[in-house]
Design an enzyme around this catalytic site. Sequence first.
Site, PDB file in Angstrom:
ATOM      1  N   ARG A 298       0.855  -1.191   0.000  1.00  0.00           N
ATOM      2  CA  ARG A 298       0.000   0.000   0.000  1.00  0.00           C
ATOM      3  C   ARG A 298       0.893   1.245   0.000  1.00  0.00           C
ATOM      4  O   ARG A 298       1.966   1.252   0.626  1.00  0.00           O
ATOM      5  CB  ARG A 298      -0.898   0.023   1.240  1.00  0.00           C
ATOM      6  CG  ARG A 298      -2.122  -0.871   1.134  1.00  0.00           C
ATOM      7  CD  ARG A 298      -3.159  -0.326   0.142  1.00  0.00           C
ATOM      8  NE  ARG A 298      -4.315  -1.193   0.013  1.00  0.00           N
ATOM      9  CZ  ARG A 298      -4.468  -2.165  -0.885  1.00  0.00           C
ATOM     10  NH1 ARG A 298      -3.513  -2.415  -1.766  1.00  0.00           N
ATOM     11  NH2 ARG A 298      -5.572  -2.875  -0.936  1.00  0.00           N
TER      12      ARG A 298
ATOM     13  N   HIS B 180      -1.556   0.806  -9.839  1.00  0.00           N
ATOM     14  CA  HIS B 180      -2.247  -0.109  -8.914  1.00  0.00           C
ATOM     15  C   HIS B 180      -2.969  -1.226  -9.684  1.00  0.00           C
ATOM     16  O   HIS B 180      -4.190  -1.367  -9.617  1.00  0.00           O
ATOM     17  CB  HIS B 180      -3.243   0.653  -8.021  1.00  0.00           C
ATOM     18  CG  HIS B 180      -3.562  -0.109  -6.765  1.00  0.00           C
ATOM     19  ND1 HIS B 180      -3.820   0.507  -5.556  1.00  0.00           N
ATOM     20  CD2 HIS B 180      -3.675  -1.448  -6.517  1.00  0.00           C
ATOM     21  CE1 HIS B 180      -4.072  -0.410  -4.635  1.00  0.00           C
ATOM     22  NE2 HIS B 180      -3.996  -1.603  -5.203  1.00  0.00           N
TER      23      HIS B 180
HETATM   24  P1  NDP Z   1      -2.521 -11.424   4.599  1.00  0.00           P
HETATM   25  O1  NDP Z   1      -3.346 -10.781   5.636  1.00  0.00           O
HETATM   26  O2  NDP Z   1      -2.825 -12.824   4.166  1.00  0.00           O
HETATM   27  O3  NDP Z   1      -0.976 -11.437   5.077  1.00  0.00           O
HETATM   28  C1  NDP Z   1      -0.348 -10.335   5.614  1.00  0.00           C
HETATM   29  C2  NDP Z   1       1.102 -10.703   5.947  1.00  0.00           C
HETATM   30  O4  NDP Z   1       1.796  -9.540   6.440  1.00  0.00           O
HETATM   31  C3  NDP Z   1       1.206 -11.771   7.048  1.00  0.00           C
HETATM   32  O5  NDP Z   1       2.290 -12.636   6.790  1.00  0.00           O
HETATM   33  C4  NDP Z   1       1.500 -10.924   8.303  1.00  0.00           C
HETATM   34  O6  NDP Z   1       2.206 -11.604   9.313  1.00  0.00           O
HETATM   35  C5  NDP Z   1       2.377  -9.841   7.698  1.00  0.00           C
HETATM   36  N1  NDP Z   1       2.392  -8.649   8.544  1.00  0.00           N
HETATM   37  C6  NDP Z   1       1.371  -7.840   8.893  1.00  0.00           C
HETATM   38  N2  NDP Z   1       1.780  -6.851   9.713  1.00  0.00           N
HETATM   39  C7  NDP Z   1       3.100  -7.057   9.899  1.00  0.00           C
HETATM   40  C8  NDP Z   1       4.089  -6.389  10.656  1.00  0.00           C
HETATM   41  N3  NDP Z   1       3.804  -5.299  11.386  1.00  0.00           N
HETATM   42  N4  NDP Z   1       5.336  -6.875  10.632  1.00  0.00           N
HETATM   43  C9  NDP Z   1       5.640  -7.984   9.915  1.00  0.00           C
HETATM   44  N5  NDP Z   1       4.744  -8.659   9.168  1.00  0.00           N
HETATM   45  C10 NDP Z   1       3.491  -8.204   9.155  1.00  0.00           C
HETATM   46  O7  NDP Z   1      -2.503 -10.436   3.357  1.00  0.00           O
HETATM   47  P2  NDP Z   1      -2.461 -10.766   1.779  1.00  0.00           P
HETATM   48  O8  NDP Z   1      -1.264 -11.595   1.515  1.00  0.00           O
HETATM   49  O9  NDP Z   1      -3.794 -11.249   1.323  1.00  0.00           O
HETATM   50  O10 NDP Z   1      -2.277  -9.289   1.190  1.00  0.00           O
HETATM   51  C11 NDP Z   1      -1.183  -8.497   1.596  1.00  0.00           C
HETATM   52  C12 NDP Z   1      -1.344  -7.087   1.101  1.00  0.00           C
HETATM   53  O11 NDP Z   1      -1.038  -7.009  -0.297  1.00  0.00           O
HETATM   54  C13 NDP Z   1      -2.753  -6.478   1.198  1.00  0.00           C
HETATM   55  O12 NDP Z   1      -3.065  -6.056   2.491  1.00  0.00           O
HETATM   56  C14 NDP Z   1      -2.629  -5.313   0.245  1.00  0.00           C
HETATM   57  O13 NDP Z   1      -2.064  -4.211   0.944  1.00  0.00           O
HETATM   58  C15 NDP Z   1      -1.616  -5.818  -0.806  1.00  0.00           C
HETATM   59  N6  NDP Z   1      -2.271  -6.119  -2.092  1.00  0.00           N
HETATM   60  C16 NDP Z   1      -1.988  -5.305  -3.159  1.00  0.00           C
HETATM   61  C17 NDP Z   1      -2.551  -5.535  -4.389  1.00  0.00           C
HETATM   62  C18 NDP Z   1      -2.225  -4.654  -5.556  1.00  0.00           C
HETATM   63  O14 NDP Z   1      -2.957  -4.683  -6.553  1.00  0.00           O
HETATM   64  N7  NDP Z   1      -1.148  -3.873  -5.487  1.00  0.00           N
HETATM   65  C19 NDP Z   1      -3.501  -6.648  -4.599  1.00  0.00           C
HETATM   66  C20 NDP Z   1      -3.716  -7.460  -3.418  1.00  0.00           C
HETATM   67  C21 NDP Z   1      -3.122  -7.187  -2.224  1.00  0.00           C
HETATM   68  P3  NDP Z   1       1.581 -12.925  10.029  1.00  0.00           P
HETATM   69  O15 NDP Z   1       1.729 -14.008   9.011  1.00  0.00           O
HETATM   70  O16 NDP Z   1       2.431 -13.142  11.214  1.00  0.00           O
HETATM   71  O17 NDP Z   1       0.163 -12.585  10.355  1.00  0.00           O
END
Ligand code: NDP
Length: 304
Positions: free
Chosen positions: A219, A267
């Site tokens: 993001r 995006h």
């Molecule tokens: P998930 O919720 O499945 O996974 C999020 C991951 O980030 C998890 O591994 C989580 O850790 C980790 N995480 C969250 N906060 C922290 C932190 N503070 N420190 C370290 N690790 C952290 O999300 P998705 O994989 O489904 O999607 C990820 C992101 O990708 C979305 O939120 C969005 O922002 C972006 N996205 C962008 C798109 C685009 O078109 N550019 C399309 C789709 C998504 P843990 O495993 O421990 O919970």
Amino acid sequence: MALLLNVTDPERIEAFEKAFRDFPVRLVRSDEGYDARDIHYIFTWQPVDDWARFPNLRVVFSVSAGVDQFSTLPGHVDLIKMVDGNNTQYVVDYVLAACLACLRRFPVYATRQGQRLWQPDPPRSLANSEIAILGLGEIGQATARALCALGCRVSGWSRSGRDIPGIACAGGEAGYLSLLPTADIVVCLLPLTPQTHGLLSGAFFDRMKPGAALVHAGRGAQCVFRDLGDALRTGQLGVAVIDVFDREPLPEDSEIWGFPNCLITPHVAGRTDAGTAAANVAQNLTRLRQGRDLLWRVDRQKGY
Ligand code: NDP
């Protein structure tokens, strides 16, 4: 029971009409007149202007995987993120393309093309590269697996420190610091939360291997764009591919357009499939009627 489709895309509306044909939930389009008190569920990409208008709202279904835009949603309303295999694959493909573009310096050649400049750089291969993935969720893990299959050394950072075969995993607040000095490419696939806001800053870029690359598809607000521009100018960052911005659409007069060695995409890394979205919502509403737990529920404390 009524589900408000707060979307205008005809393909999405048609997919819901098909999936809900024999479903005991009434579909309401946002452009038709309705009483907000009848709405129990909303399918939407953006938050509505005033949640208080919907006193009987129970569940919000996000069109997207990222849900940071819903921070004002009242705590008692369930928030469901979109999990869609097609969308995941789109993002995986985007990251693979971006990593190859970085290693083969396509953003640099695009700039040189504009200058009619014939100047070759040495090639680098995926097989000899180390790639660090920030965020090992649904999308990050799929990306890590795809990169592993292509022979890269892959490391990754998650909050909890996941254990994934073949991937050097780091966890905890500062876990990413150990990955930065050796990675040839850093890929950001994190959700936007207070902890990840502004993470990609000057201090972050300074810790990276000099001349390494950044692929950012998380993001926009996770990146301090002024610092990104500086790191690209000095060469601390060799090249970048950026899909997300703090203001979208990126304004015409934004200096980000002129960053050297940087490929900008609007995006487009992922796109939620209309049919999958409708099927996911129908599946969850069926579970709700059966008294079962909802799938893909966002942990409102963690923010993702
Ligand atoms: P998930 O919720 O499945 O996974 C999020 C991951 O980030 C998890 O591994 C989580 O850790 C980790 N995480 C969250 N906060 C922290 C932190 N503070 N420190 C370290 N690790 C952290 O999300 P998705 O994989 O489904 O999607 C990820 C992101 O990708 C979305 O939120 C969005 O922002 C972006 N996205 C962008 C798109 C685009 O078109 N550019 C399309 C789709 C998504 P843990 O495993 O421990 O919970």
